[in-house]
Scaffold this active site. Structure first.
Site, short mmCIF file in Angstrom:
data_model
loop_
_atom_site.label_atom_id
_atom_site.label_comp_id
_atom_site.label_asym_id
_atom_site.label_seq_id
_atom_site.Cartn_x
_atom_site.Cartn_y
_atom_site.Cartn_z
N LYS A 35 37.17 15.31 -20.44
CA LYS A 35 37.60 14.08 -19.75
C LYS A 35 36.69 12.88 -20.04
O LYS A 35 37.20 11.77 -20.27
CB LYS A 35 37.68 14.32 -18.24
CG LYS A 35 38.35 13.18 -17.46
CD LYS A 35 39.79 12.91 -17.94
CE LYS A 35 40.75 13.98 -17.48
NZ LYS A 35 42.15 13.64 -17.86
N CYS A 63 -4.32 2.57 -38.22
CA CYS A 63 -4.34 1.23 -37.64
C CYS A 63 -5.47 1.10 -36.62
O CYS A 63 -6.63 1.06 -37.00
CB CYS A 63 -2.97 0.88 -37.05
SG CYS A 63 -2.74 -0.90 -36.80
N ARG A 67 -2.75 -7.09 -35.76
CA ARG A 67 -3.18 -8.47 -35.61
C ARG A 67 -4.67 -8.64 -35.93
O ARG A 67 -5.10 -9.72 -36.30
CB ARG A 67 -2.90 -8.92 -34.16
CG ARG A 67 -3.14 -10.38 -33.88
CD ARG A 67 -2.64 -10.79 -32.50
NE ARG A 67 -1.20 -10.96 -32.48
CZ ARG A 67 -0.34 -10.16 -31.87
NH1 ARG A 67 -0.77 -9.10 -31.23
NH2 ARG A 67 0.95 -10.41 -31.89
N HIS A 118 0.22 1.66 -41.83
CA HIS A 118 0.96 2.73 -41.14
C HIS A 118 1.66 3.60 -42.18
O HIS A 118 2.79 3.33 -42.56
CB HIS A 118 2.00 2.14 -40.18
CG HIS A 118 1.42 1.56 -38.93
ND1 HIS A 118 1.27 2.30 -37.77
CD2 HIS A 118 0.93 0.33 -38.66
CE1 HIS A 118 0.74 1.54 -36.82
NE2 HIS A 118 0.51 0.33 -37.34
N GLU A 140 3.10 6.34 -41.96
CA GLU A 140 4.29 7.04 -41.48
C GLU A 140 5.59 6.29 -41.78
O GLU A 140 6.66 6.89 -41.87
CB GLU A 140 4.19 7.29 -39.96
CG GLU A 140 4.24 6.06 -39.07
CD GLU A 140 2.87 5.45 -38.78
OE1 GLU A 140 2.74 4.74 -37.76
OE2 GLU A 140 1.95 5.63 -39.60
#
Length: 544
Positions: A188, A379, A471, A514, A516
């Protein structure tokens, strides 16, 4: 003559539309077609860059520096391709674009409306993403019935009229829940979801039924009749031991038949042999190791989606199950290293933002360094490895990052005011710059020092390209002192420190980028693979 597949979701969110889109794309790509994927996000943010990872999950970064939805990570990992800012947009970007044009007078005084202006902008972006492709798969975020998704659904409806039925296929992912008390699967919710779609003017051509139990033939027939789709277009999608098995399950359930029929494709069997071998290694590997994953967004594992997937890729390549021992860095601060980390084969310190939990991460880094445990810092993990080394080896007790203490006297990690961005433009930023879009984003070159862990990991390459999202930078003023004390710079980019290693250590690597983000099932990232190899070697040595 690009063909378009639109993927929508019904009943509730988190059903796996992204995995569905990626799986269909994988099968089509493995038949030799040129396939790409686009994600449309209905939220009003310009991008996920300023969203909390606890709310939204990971922010995935493309090579060209776009902060995008985490589903783009799935697309890249499954299709083994690099996507771009063209492959993800939000309602915020659409309205921003339309209003910018209106301010410039480009609409010649017309009243700006959702139809045709907003819908027209969405449509144009879909067509742009599909240029030069055989197939473009378009996933709409959210659930059918969400008010913010209506302009996107109207766009999908119009595109079918513009291109004709032989170039458009609508796939609807929906839930067929199992009611334990009744011992039944219920259709449903699927029927109501399809009714909502049809009310908007879209008829799905295929139903992907998410279910906990196998879908009996009579229920498939019921869904087909009530939702007005062909019987062979009701595809079962049960939970799988790994997401990488989903394309194989779709193939087994006959998904290629309706795709070939709808698009008049040549009969072709997807070449999934290598994929099948890797999936078998994930499910039943020869070896296993345990990695301590030290982070601070552990309440939502989606915050580290690309990294956990990259470990799976490395494990599949090594025929090894990588067990993740999740360690909350704040727990390390309270309870200590021995109790929280314990006996592991490697320690991974992930990225993150803000001062919360950094002392715990540094305690984990010191433990890995002093106990000679294979270590990978990513990082913020690299930045903290520098601060930890400065404090405990160089004796600079006040060493810190200006992110945590803007007035620190020993800024081992600092903010550079000017840098050249991924497109070659000069960017200027200060502590007062807006948070959105002011980070160093996208792929940058990294020159590798010969003979280092990084150099061996990448097969002796002199220059590699990896993606960034940060940053703050390592301060080169301290470089000589680090290197004289045994922590060397093994990678740099235009004078910026990209990677560091401890010489007197079996395997210790910190990277500013990074890794990954570029890892795929069929092509694992070299630095993460090398880390897993080092952890496996440590375990083998100890068991001898």
């Amino acid at each position: 003559m690009t063909k378009y597949i639109f993927v929508t979701g019904g009943v509730l969110s988190s059903l796996g539309k992204g995995i569905t889109a990626a799986s269909v794309g994988t099968l089509l790509k493995q038949t030799g077609l040129n396939v790409s994927i686009l994600k449309m996000d209905p939220y009003l943010n310009m991008d996920p860059g300023t969203m909390s990872p606890l709310e939204h999950g990971e922010v995935f970064v493309t090579a060209d520096g776009a902060e995008t939805d985490l589903d783009l990570g799935h697309y890249e990992r499954f299709l083994n391709v690099d996507l771009s800012k063209k492959n993800n947009f939000t309602t915020g970007q659409i309205y921003h674009s339309v209003l910018t044009k209106e301010r410039k007078g480009e609409y010649l005084g017309k009243t700006i409306q959702v139809i045709p202006h907003i819908v027209g902008e969405v449509k144009q972006r879909i067509y742009d993403a599909g240029k030069g492709k055989d197939v473009l798969i378009v996933e709409l975020g959210g659930t059918v019935g969400d008010i913010e998704g209506l302009p996107f659904l109207e766009t999908i409806r119009q595109i079918k009229h513009e291109l004709g039925s032989e170039r458009v296929l609508n796939i609807h992912v929906t839930l067929v829940p199992y009611i334990k008390a009744a011992g039944e699967l219920k259709t449903k919710p699927t029927q109501h979801s399809v009714q909502e779609l049809r009310r908007i003017g879209i008829t799905p051509h295929m139903i992907i039924a998410r279910c906990e139990k196998p879908l009996p033939k009579e229920l498939r027939r019921k869904i087909a009749i009530s939702c007005d789709v062909d019987m062979d277009s009701v595809i079962e999608c049960m939970d799988a031991p790994t997401i990488y098995q989903v394309p194989l399950n779709f193939l087994k359930d006959g998904i290629m038949t309706p795709l070939i029929k709808r698009f008049h494709l040549a009969e072709a069997e997807p070449a999934m042999e290598e994929w099948d071998i890797l999936v078998k290694r994930i499910i039943a590997p020869r070896d296993e190791i345990t990695i301590a994953f030290v982070g601070k967004y552990l309440n939502l594992k989606e915050s580290y989606k690309s990294l956990t997937e990259a470990l799976i890729h490395a494990g599949a390549a090594l025929d090894t199950r990588i067990n993740i021992h999740w360690v909350d860095s704040e727990d390390v601060e309270e309870k200590g290293v021995e109790e929280t980390i314990g006996e592991v084969d490697g320690i991974l310190v992930a990225g993150g933002f803000g001062v919360r939990g950094v002392e715990g991460k540094m305690m984990a880094i010191r433990h890995a360094r002093e106990q000679k445990i294979p270590f990978l810092g990513i990082c913020l993990g690299m930045q903290l490895s520098l601060i930890e080394y400065a404090r405990n080896v160089l004796g600079i007790k006040e060493a810190n990052s200006v992110e945590f203490d803007p007035e620190t006297k020993e800024p081992v990690i600092y903010l550079i005011d000017e840098f050249i961005d991924q497109s070659g433009q000069k960017q200027v930023r200060t502590h007062k710059s807006p948070l959105g879009g002011t980070m160093r984003l996208g792929a940058y070159p990294c020159e590798i020092r010969e003979g280092t862990n990084l150099w061996h990991a990448y097969g002796g390459k002199k220059i590699i390209y990896e993606r960034h999202r940060h940053r703050y930078e390592a301060n080169p003023a301290y470089r000589q002192r680090f290197e004289e004390a045994g922590m060397i710079v093994s990678g740099e980019s235009h004078g910026l420190i990209e990677a560091v290693e401890v010489v007197d250590h079996p395997w210790f690597l910190g990277v500013q980028f990074h890794p990954e983000f570029t890892s795929r099932l069929q092509n694992p990232n070299p630095s993460i693979l090398a880390f897993a190899k080092a952890a496996l070697a440590k375990k083998s040595e100890e068991s001898e």
